[in-house]
Write an enzyme that holds these catalytic residues in place. Sequence first.
Site, PDB file in Angstrom:
ATOM      1  N   ARG A  52       0.833  -1.209   0.000  1.00  0.00           N
ATOM      2  CA  ARG A  52       0.000   0.000   0.000  1.00  0.00           C
ATOM      3  C   ARG A  52       0.869   1.261   0.000  1.00  0.00           C
ATOM      4  O   ARG A  52       0.558   2.241  -0.678  1.00  0.00           O
ATOM      5  CB  ARG A  52      -0.942  -0.009   1.207  1.00  0.00           C
ATOM      6  CG  ARG A  52      -1.942   1.151   1.176  1.00  0.00           C
ATOM      7  CD  ARG A  52      -2.991   1.051   2.262  1.00  0.00           C
ATOM      8  NE  ARG A  52      -2.428   1.220   3.586  1.00  0.00           N
ATOM      9  CZ  ARG A  52      -3.113   1.063   4.712  1.00  0.00           C
ATOM     10  NH1 ARG A  52      -4.396   0.701   4.671  1.00  0.00           N
ATOM     11  NH2 ARG A  52      -2.532   1.234   5.883  1.00  0.00           N
ATOM     12  N   LYS A 152      -2.490   7.141   1.147  1.00  0.00           N
ATOM     13  CA  LYS A 152      -2.227   7.455   2.559  1.00  0.00           C
ATOM     14  C   LYS A 152      -1.092   8.486   2.585  1.00  0.00           C
ATOM     15  O   LYS A 152       0.080   8.155   2.802  1.00  0.00           O
ATOM     16  CB  LYS A 152      -1.874   6.176   3.322  1.00  0.00           C
ATOM     17  CG  LYS A 152      -2.082   6.291   4.818  1.00  0.00           C
ATOM     18  CD  LYS A 152      -2.158   4.941   5.484  1.00  0.00           C
ATOM     19  CE  LYS A 152      -2.012   5.007   6.986  1.00  0.00           C
ATOM     20  NZ  LYS A 152      -3.080   5.700   7.689  1.00  0.00           N
ATOM     21  N   GLU A 185     -15.914   6.682   5.522  1.00  0.00           N
ATOM     22  CA  GLU A 185     -15.090   6.043   6.566  1.00  0.00           C
ATOM     23  C   GLU A 185     -14.985   7.008   7.734  1.00  0.00           C
ATOM     24  O   GLU A 185     -15.506   8.121   7.675  1.00  0.00           O
ATOM     25  CB  GLU A 185     -13.702   5.703   6.025  1.00  0.00           C
ATOM     26  CG  GLU A 185     -12.915   6.912   5.543  1.00  0.00           C
ATOM     27  CD  GLU A 185     -11.496   6.591   5.065  1.00  0.00           C
ATOM     28  OE1 GLU A 185     -10.971   5.520   5.395  1.00  0.00           O
ATOM     29  OE2 GLU A 185     -10.925   7.444   4.358  1.00  0.00           O
TER      30      GLU A 185
HETATM   31  N1  PXG Z   1      -9.051   5.070   7.112  1.00  0.00           N
HETATM   32  C1  PXG Z   1      -8.125   6.011   7.352  1.00  0.00           C
HETATM   33  C2  PXG Z   1      -8.359   7.392   6.881  1.00  0.00           C
HETATM   34  C3  PXG Z   1      -6.962   5.669   8.045  1.00  0.00           C
HETATM   35  O1  PXG Z   1      -6.030   6.590   8.300  1.00  0.00           O
HETATM   36  C4  PXG Z   1      -7.773   3.393   8.214  1.00  0.00           C
HETATM   37  C5  PXG Z   1      -8.899   3.793   7.508  1.00  0.00           C
HETATM   38  C6  PXG Z   1      -7.625   1.962   8.615  1.00  0.00           C
HETATM   39  O2  PXG Z   1      -6.627   1.330   7.844  1.00  0.00           O
HETATM   40  P1  PXG Z   1      -5.730   0.131   8.417  1.00  0.00           P
HETATM   41  O3  PXG Z   1      -4.855  -0.226   7.281  1.00  0.00           O
HETATM   42  O4  PXG Z   1      -4.979   0.665   9.611  1.00  0.00           O
HETATM   43  O5  PXG Z   1      -6.658  -0.946   8.785  1.00  0.00           O
HETATM   44  C7  PXG Z   1      -6.770   4.333   8.486  1.00  0.00           C
HETATM   45  C8  PXG Z   1      -5.538   3.941   9.219  1.00  0.00           C
HETATM   46  C9  PXG Z   1      -3.024   6.848  14.002  1.00  0.00           C
HETATM   47  C10 PXG Z   1      -3.280   5.662  13.131  1.00  0.00           C
HETATM   48  O6  PXG Z   1      -1.878   7.037  14.421  1.00  0.00           O
HETATM   49  C11 PXG Z   1      -4.126   5.788  12.049  1.00  0.00           C
HETATM   50  C12 PXG Z   1      -4.336   4.699  11.210  1.00  0.00           C
HETATM   51  C13 PXG Z   1      -3.718   3.511  11.473  1.00  0.00           C
HETATM   52  C14 PXG Z   1      -2.878   3.394  12.570  1.00  0.00           C
HETATM   53  C15 PXG Z   1      -2.654   4.491  13.414  1.00  0.00           C
HETATM   54  O7  PXG Z   1      -3.973   7.593  14.253  1.00  0.00           O
HETATM   55  N2  PXG Z   1      -5.170   4.895  10.182  1.00  0.00           N
END
Ligand code: PXG
Length: 294
Positions: A52, A152, A185
């Site tokens: 990703r 991301k 989301e």
């Molecule tokens: N949507 C968004 C906008 C994100 O930033 C997810 C969905 C979930 O994706 P994953 O791949 O983690 O299942 C994310 C992920 C933090 C933090 O420090 C944020 C995320 C992941 C880990 C830590 O706030 N966001």
Amino acid sequence: MGLSVYLNGKFVDRDKAYVSIFDHGLLYGDGVFEGIRSYSGLVFRLKGHIDRLYRSASAIQLVIPMKKDALMKAVVATLKKNKLKDAYIRLVVTRGPGDLGLDPRKCRHGRVIFIIADKVALYPERYYREGLHIITAKTRRNLPQALNPRIKSLNYLNNILAKLEATKSGVEEALMLTHDGYVAECTGDNIFIVSKKTLITSPTKIGALEGITRDAVISIAKKRKIIFREKKFKLNEVYKADECFLTGSAAEIVPVVRIDKKTIGRGKPGKLTLELRDEFRKLTKIDGIKYKID
Ligand code: PXG
């Protein structure tokens, strides 16, 4: 001993880990990142996160000056260096330092890659036991045609604006809708609902990140023959859902029991939510790259 951070191929003390104020990651949000978890010496779905990261980089024409394999090894080395078995890992690639002006060609000194691995700061257990209260943000999710939420990138202001709304309302998370009113989301998590025994999540093409945890939940659902549909839905479907939960690397699977002061289902974490959560926890023990602390 303090934390050691990986910075451009070297390990440096966290207090001595600096990037330039001319870095375009800082000046313009020009860069990409990943948030990864390790569980008892296993980096959960590391390959998926790395893939990703390269997809995000490619979408902004940023060339990561490292092979995927080498970058995975650097993640593991950072964990080992800090003797961390359960960790939160932040992997960042910026466009690097350059002159003022947003043209990426100004960044002639090369990209900056850093990896921070630290202890996980888990959500309080009560969120999982009792479920989360959330709100719907007024801030809409970025248009895929403007800044695709599948990337991301280091530009998280869209999400931060919604997070501020959540904080102002006294809740932890905010749901974000697309410009045309579909559920996209949350600020840092994907969303699922359960309605008439069907598990539903939004298609990421409408404006959501292709979450690694989201993917894991879908694979569990398919394996367990749970009826699953990826489809667009509106807020009223969340209001009348039987269950609702969020997925993310940090939160894992967290039940949602109230949204916009309306109770979801019976106001308690749902049966399917808890079942998926158990299965997810099993997956975190086997699905990833193993490493040993010397
Ligand atoms: N949507 C968004 C906008 C994100 O930033 C997810 C969905 C979930 O994706 P994953 O791949 O983690 O299942 C994310 C992920 C933090 C933090 O420090 C944020 C995320 C992941 C880990 C830590 O706030 N966001």
